[in-house]
Write a protein that holds these residues in place. Structure first.
Motif, PDB file in Angstrom:
ATOM      1  N   ILE A  27     -10.831  -7.189 -25.165  1.00  0.00           N
ATOM      2  CA  ILE A  27      -9.517  -7.357 -24.511  1.00  0.00           C
ATOM      3  C   ILE A  27      -9.046  -5.972 -24.040  1.00  0.00           C
ATOM      4  CG2 ILE A  27      -6.949  -7.684 -25.355  1.00  0.00           C
ATOM      5  CD1 ILE A  27      -7.863  -9.811 -27.050  1.00  0.00           C
ATOM      6  N   PRO A  28      -8.008  -5.880 -22.816  1.00  0.00           N
ATOM      7  CA  PRO A  28      -7.648  -4.645 -22.382  1.00  0.00           C
ATOM      8  C   PRO A  28      -6.745  -3.986 -23.416  1.00  0.00           C
ATOM      9  CG  PRO A  28      -7.681  -6.439 -20.696  1.00  0.00           C
ATOM     10  CD  PRO A  28      -7.935  -7.020 -21.949  1.00  0.00           C
ATOM     11  N   PHE A  81      -0.995  -3.844 -26.633  1.00  0.00           N
ATOM     12  CA  PHE A  81      -1.689  -4.981 -25.819  1.00  0.00           C
ATOM     13  C   PHE A  81      -0.786  -5.778 -25.250  1.00  0.00           C
ATOM     14  CE2 PHE A  81      -4.145  -4.375 -29.620  1.00  0.00           C
ATOM     15  CZ  PHE A  81      -5.647  -4.320 -29.340  1.00  0.00           C
ATOM     16  N   LEU A  82      -0.973  -6.304 -24.117  1.00  0.00           N
ATOM     17  CA  LEU A  82      -0.078  -7.236 -23.307  1.00  0.00           C
ATOM     18  C   LEU A  82      -0.121  -8.505 -24.110  1.00  0.00           C
ATOM     19  CD1 LEU A  82      -0.861  -6.691 -19.395  1.00  0.00           C
ATOM     20  CD2 LEU A  82       1.214  -6.286 -20.511  1.00  0.00           C
ATOM     21  N   ALA A  83       0.927  -9.172 -24.346  1.00  0.00           N
ATOM     22  CA  ALA A  83       0.775 -10.418 -25.098  1.00  0.00           C
ATOM     23  C   ALA A  83      -0.026 -11.385 -24.531  1.00  0.00           C
ATOM     24  CB  ALA A  83       2.363 -10.886 -25.128  1.00  0.00           C
ATOM     25  N   GLY A 134       5.368  -7.821 -23.872  1.00  0.00           N
ATOM     26  CA  GLY A 134       5.395  -8.756 -22.574  1.00  0.00           C
ATOM     27  C   GLY A 134       6.796  -9.033 -22.245  1.00  0.00           C
ATOM     28  N   PRO A 135       6.787  -9.930 -21.023  1.00  0.00           N
ATOM     29  CA  PRO A 135       8.133 -10.018 -20.320  1.00  0.00           C
ATOM     30  C   PRO A 135       9.087 -10.307 -21.253  1.00  0.00           C
ATOM     31  CG  PRO A 135       6.398 -11.270 -19.257  1.00  0.00           C
ATOM     32  CD  PRO A 135       5.932 -10.705 -20.324  1.00  0.00           C
ATOM     33  N   GLY A 136      10.495 -10.006 -20.843  1.00  0.00           N
ATOM     34  CA  GLY A 136      11.406 -10.269 -21.672  1.00  0.00           C
ATOM     35  C   GLY A 136      11.885 -11.609 -21.985  1.00  0.00           C
ATOM     36  N   SER A 137      12.228 -12.089 -23.113  1.00  0.00           N
ATOM     37  CA  SER A 137      12.411 -13.471 -23.524  1.00  0.00           C
ATOM     38  C   SER A 137      14.064 -13.692 -23.784  1.00  0.00           C
ATOM     39  CB  SER A 137      11.442 -14.263 -24.586  1.00  0.00           C
ATOM     40  OG  SER A 137      12.016 -13.635 -25.671  1.00  0.00           O
ATOM     41  N   VAL A 138      14.945 -12.962 -23.661  1.00  0.00           N
ATOM     42  CA  VAL A 138      16.307 -13.218 -24.065  1.00  0.00           C
ATOM     43  C   VAL A 138      17.109 -12.380 -23.056  1.00  0.00           C
ATOM     44  CG1 VAL A 138      15.736 -13.057 -26.705  1.00  0.00           C
ATOM     45  CG2 VAL A 138      16.349 -10.853 -25.685  1.00  0.00           C
ATOM     46  N   PRO A 139      18.341 -12.735 -22.971  1.00  0.00           N
ATOM     47  CA  PRO A 139      19.129 -12.355 -21.900  1.00  0.00           C
ATOM     48  C   PRO A 139      19.286 -10.662 -22.042  1.00  0.00           C
ATOM     49  CG  PRO A 139      19.974 -14.260 -22.629  1.00  0.00           C
ATOM     50  CD  PRO A 139      18.924 -13.912 -23.639  1.00  0.00           C
ATOM     51  N   PRO A 143       7.395   3.640 -21.516  1.00  0.00           N
ATOM     52  CA  PRO A 143       6.330   4.119 -20.562  1.00  0.00           C
ATOM     53  C   PRO A 143       5.194   3.138 -20.253  1.00  0.00           C
ATOM     54  CG  PRO A 143       6.823   5.595 -22.236  1.00  0.00           C
ATOM     55  CD  PRO A 143       7.455   4.670 -22.591  1.00  0.00           C
ATOM     56  N   PHE A 144       4.522   2.342 -21.150  1.00  0.00           N
ATOM     57  CA  PHE A 144       3.701   1.496 -21.028  1.00  0.00           C
ATOM     58  C   PHE A 144       4.191   0.095 -20.092  1.00  0.00           C
ATOM     59  CE2 PHE A 144       2.113  -2.869 -22.204  1.00  0.00           C
ATOM     60  CZ  PHE A 144       0.498  -2.460 -22.265  1.00  0.00           C
ATOM     61  N   ALA A 145       5.407  -0.335 -20.543  1.00  0.00           N
ATOM     62  CA  ALA A 145       5.976  -1.337 -19.783  1.00  0.00           C
ATOM     63  C   ALA A 145       6.021  -1.052 -18.105  1.00  0.00           C
ATOM     64  CB  ALA A 145       7.282  -1.541 -20.186  1.00  0.00           C
ATOM     65  N   ILE A 146       6.402   0.251 -17.861  1.00  0.00           N
ATOM     66  CA  ILE A 146       6.503   0.855 -16.412  1.00  0.00           C
ATOM     67  C   ILE A 146       5.178   0.659 -16.009  1.00  0.00           C
ATOM     68  CG2 ILE A 146       7.244   2.731 -15.066  1.00  0.00           C
ATOM     69  CD1 ILE A 146       9.384   3.479 -17.236  1.00  0.00           C
TER      70      ILE A 146
END
Length: 359
Positions: free
Chosen positions: A4-5, A19-21, A64-69, A102-105
């Motif tokens: 897995i990456p 890890f990416l979810a 991973g991408p945000g799941s809440v407002p 930093p990882f998310a960017i």
């Protein structure tokens, strides 16, 4: 073998793979089995994995991408036990949190925005939001700078973390037992939940000065056994149930500052003493210092509140000092924002290989 990456990063005084979810198994049991394999748990050196044989280097961040407002990304923290087949996702980790922005960017989850990019992180473990400000000159994450943090050699670019509405991270209440003081098995403690659920106690209640080195505390097996017994009782009192296989509540021994700071702390993870202090722990301690009636407030040498309604507290710990800025509502004394500065570094990227247990 499944691969897995992943990206290995240092976040604050911790280190672990991110890890990416979407790259991990979707069900928790399969995910945890993979993480145990990857980290090499079951051996004190984690010799067959990428863990470092220490709780501070056996941590995982899943993003991973945000799941809440209002959130840009989700961040699930996993504390992977070094020896036992145990993955605990109950607490947040404020040090690994520093690496999430930093990882998310760099993973393309959040676009760089000018010289400094704001990333709002939803910590899935606690349901709380944290704001991370990351330097991105020219649209590129900058890791080099002049900020130093205790417990990490050298300097790096600052990452500013602001904990928003961090009270009641796991119990739903700042004071889970209903008040600022409780008695646990005859010991006076403060059960407190700000960024992390914790049991705060005066070091003198255990015959300690609060200035002991971590190795000295870890070598006192009778003391550790007694501390664990108190922690288990405190967990039930805080509404967490049986916490034998959880890393919360965290036991924290406090004493008056010895080097011009606000308070001195020895933070447990929970079965060994941290060589510095967890960031969620520092947030918790600082907030307790500013909450009337707690053990922390009675031991602290509090600085005055400035014109902006803020005060800078300094937590002394075995590796040095950690500053924490507290903002409180002037009318209600409610703590509205807690800010710290951390650093992070991207160490390597590629694929990590798990073991196929069925093979």
């Amino acid at each position: 073998m499944p691969k897995i990456p992943c990206v290995l990063m240092r976040g604050g005084t911790s280190r672990g793979p991110i890890f990416l979810a979407s790259d991990l198994p979707s069900d928790a049991a399969s995910r945890d089995a993979f993480l145990l394999s990857v980290m090499g748990s079951g051996h004190p050196l984690q010799i067959d994995g990428i863990g470092g044989g220490n709780p501070l280097t056996s941590k995982v961040a899943i993003v991973g991408p945000g799941s809440v407002p209002g959130a840009d990304v989700d961040y699930l923290f996993a504390q992977v036990d070094v020896v036992r087949a145990l993955v605990d996702t109950a607490p947040n980790c404020g040090n690994m949190l520093a690496a999430v922005g930093p990882f998310a960017i760099e993973a393309g989850l959040v676009p760089a925005d000018g010289a400094e990019t704001r990333v709002v992180i939803h910590n899935v473990n606690t349901g709380k939001l944290i704001e991370s400000l990351v330097e991105t000159p020219g649209g590129v994450v900058n890791y080099e700078g002049e900020s130093a943090i205790a417990g990490v050699p050298g300097t790096a670019a600052p990452i500013r973390l602001a904990f928003l509405d961090a009270a009641g991270s796991k119990t739903g209440r700042l004071l889970p037992d209903g008040g600022p003081r409780s008695v646990v098995d005859g010991i006076d403690v403060s059960l407190f939940d700000m960024a992390v659920a914790a049991m705060l106690a005066d070091a003198r209640s255990f015959g300690k000065t609060g200035g002991e080195r971590p190795a000295e505390l870890d070598a006192d097996r009778e003391f550790l056994a007694g501390l664990e017994g108190l922690r288990l009782t405190a967990g039930r009192m805080m509404g967490l149930g049986d916490v034998a296989n959880m890393v919360i509540p965290k036991p924290i021994l406090l004493s008056p500052a010895a080097d011009g700071g606000t308070i001195r702390a020895r933070y447990f993870m929970p079965h060994s003493c941290h060589t510095a202090v967890a960031i969620t722990g520092a947030v918790c301690i600082a907030a307790a210092c500013c909450t009337q009636g707690t053990i922390a407030s009675e031991l602290a040498d509090l600085p005055p509140i400035n014109a902006e309604g803020r005060r800078l507290l300094v937590i002394e710990h075995p590796s040095g000092r950690t500053p924490v800025e507290i903002e409180q509502d002037p009318d209600t004394a409610e703590i509205t924002r807690v800010s710290v500065i951390r650093t992070a570094r991207r160490l390597f990227e590629g694929y990590v290989f798990g073991r196929d247990k069925a093979a």
